[in-house]
Design a protein around this motif. Structure first.
Motif, PDB file in Angstrom:
ATOM      1  N   ILE A   1      10.152  10.625  -2.052  1.00  0.00           N
ATOM      2  CA  ILE A   1       9.148  10.854  -3.089  1.00  0.00           C
ATOM      3  C   ILE A   1       8.103  11.825  -2.557  1.00  0.00           C
ATOM      4  O   ILE A   1       7.531  11.609  -1.484  1.00  0.00           O
ATOM      5  CB  ILE A   1       8.452   9.545  -3.505  1.00  0.00           C
ATOM      6  CG1 ILE A   1       9.474   8.526  -4.011  1.00  0.00           C
ATOM      7  CG2 ILE A   1       7.387   9.812  -4.568  1.00  0.00           C
ATOM      8  CD1 ILE A   1       8.902   7.140  -4.238  1.00  0.00           C
TER       9      ILE A   1
ATOM     10  N   ASN B   1       4.434   5.166   4.234  1.00  0.00           N
ATOM     11  CA  ASN B   1       5.876   5.052   4.121  1.00  0.00           C
ATOM     12  C   ASN B   1       6.483   6.384   4.534  1.00  0.00           C
ATOM     13  O   ASN B   1       6.097   7.428   4.001  1.00  0.00           O
ATOM     14  CB  ASN B   1       6.237   4.696   2.672  1.00  0.00           C
ATOM     15  CG  ASN B   1       7.702   4.450   2.461  1.00  0.00           C
ATOM     16  OD1 ASN B   1       8.549   5.040   3.124  1.00  0.00           O
ATOM     17  ND2 ASN B   1       8.015   3.596   1.505  1.00  0.00           N
TER      18      ASN B   1
ATOM     19  N   ILE C   1       7.753   8.915   1.898  1.00  0.00           N
ATOM     20  CA  ILE C   1       6.811   9.516   0.953  1.00  0.00           C
ATOM     21  C   ILE C   1       6.018  10.610   1.644  1.00  0.00           C
ATOM     22  O   ILE C   1       5.503  10.415   2.747  1.00  0.00           O
ATOM     23  CB  ILE C   1       5.844   8.457   0.403  1.00  0.00           C
ATOM     24  CG1 ILE C   1       6.615   7.405  -0.380  1.00  0.00           C
ATOM     25  CG2 ILE C   1       4.762   9.091  -0.468  1.00  0.00           C
ATOM     26  CD1 ILE C   1       5.787   6.224  -0.797  1.00  0.00           C
TER      27      ILE C   1
ATOM     28  N   TYR D   1       4.434   0.771  -5.795  1.00  0.00           N
ATOM     29  CA  TYR D   1       4.800   1.898  -6.667  1.00  0.00           C
ATOM     30  C   TYR D   1       6.055   2.605  -6.183  1.00  0.00           C
ATOM     31  O   TYR D   1       6.875   3.048  -6.984  1.00  0.00           O
ATOM     32  CB  TYR D   1       3.641   2.891  -6.794  1.00  0.00           C
ATOM     33  CG  TYR D   1       3.391   3.695  -5.533  1.00  0.00           C
ATOM     34  CD1 TYR D   1       4.046   4.906  -5.322  1.00  0.00           C
ATOM     35  CD2 TYR D   1       2.536   3.233  -4.550  1.00  0.00           C
ATOM     36  CE1 TYR D   1       3.837   5.628  -4.154  1.00  0.00           C
ATOM     37  CE2 TYR D   1       2.323   3.945  -3.396  1.00  0.00           C
ATOM     38  CZ  TYR D   1       2.972   5.143  -3.203  1.00  0.00           C
ATOM     39  OH  TYR D   1       2.775   5.850  -2.046  1.00  0.00           O
ATOM     40  N   ASP D   2       6.219   2.716  -4.875  1.00  0.00           N
ATOM     41  CA  ASP D   2       7.376   3.431  -4.342  1.00  0.00           C
ATOM     42  C   ASP D   2       8.680   2.734  -4.706  1.00  0.00           C
ATOM     43  O   ASP D   2       9.650   3.374  -5.140  1.00  0.00           O
ATOM     44  CB  ASP D   2       7.266   3.630  -2.830  1.00  0.00           C
ATOM     45  CG  ASP D   2       6.963   2.348  -2.067  1.00  0.00           C
ATOM     46  OD1 ASP D   2       6.483   1.371  -2.679  1.00  0.00           O
ATOM     47  OD2 ASP D   2       7.202   2.333  -0.850  1.00  0.00           O
ATOM     48  N   GLU D   3       8.709   1.412  -4.599  1.00  0.00           N
ATOM     49  CA  GLU D   3       9.913   0.659  -4.980  1.00  0.00           C
ATOM     50  C   GLU D   3      10.149   0.727  -6.488  1.00  0.00           C
ATOM     51  O   GLU D   3      11.300   0.824  -6.928  1.00  0.00           O
ATOM     52  CB  GLU D   3       9.802  -0.800  -4.525  1.00  0.00           C
ATOM     53  CG  GLU D   3       9.907  -0.968  -3.034  1.00  0.00           C
ATOM     54  CD  GLU D   3      11.236  -0.478  -2.466  1.00  0.00           C
ATOM     55  OE1 GLU D   3      12.296  -0.710  -3.098  1.00  0.00           O
ATOM     56  OE2 GLU D   3      11.213   0.160  -1.392  1.00  0.00           O
TER      57      GLU D   3
END
Length: 123
Positions: A4, A27, A30, A91-93
């Motif tokens: 992302i 992360n 990201i 949010y990433d998941e």
């Protein structure tokens, strides 16, 4: 591997930028790209040691800033973020799970304003 890429166009955003970046989970999948449109405050100085990529442009144009951020992005998924936006936990998941369905090509998070102005609540 970067999955992302978060592109954040900024212009004189020293009030919001640290809170926004601190809210993001660290992360390795990201990358965060700050694209500055000639800020006259301390926006760029505040983020220089926060592990984000920074592009400094010579003119302020949100479209140009987003386009330049996109050119630098290495992720498979682009997330354009307003600097005063706080992403939800995980949010990433949420993003990765959504895009695991090949029929999904875009999306947005539910919006909640942290202001008491009635007109903004209508959004």
């Amino acid at each position: 591997m970067i999955e992302i890429s978060i592109v954040i166009p900024v212009l004189n955003e020293e009030t919001f930028i640290i809170k926004t970046l601190n809210n993001m989970q660290k992360n390795e999948a990201i990358e965060v790209i700050i694209v500055d449109g000639v800020s006259k405050d301390n926006t760029v100085q505040l983020v220089q040691n926060m592990g984000v990529k920074i592009i400094k442009l010579t003119q302020a144009s949100q479209v140009l800033q987003m386009n330049q951020g996109t050119l630098l992005a290495t992720g498979n998924i682009l997330l354009f973020l307003h600097v005063d936006t706080i992403l939800p936990q995980g949010y990433d998941e949420l993003i990765l799970n959504s895009f695991s369905n090949s029929k999904i090509v875009g999306g947005a998070f539910q919006l909640k304003m942290d202001l008491s102005l009635f007109s903004l609540r209508l959004i």
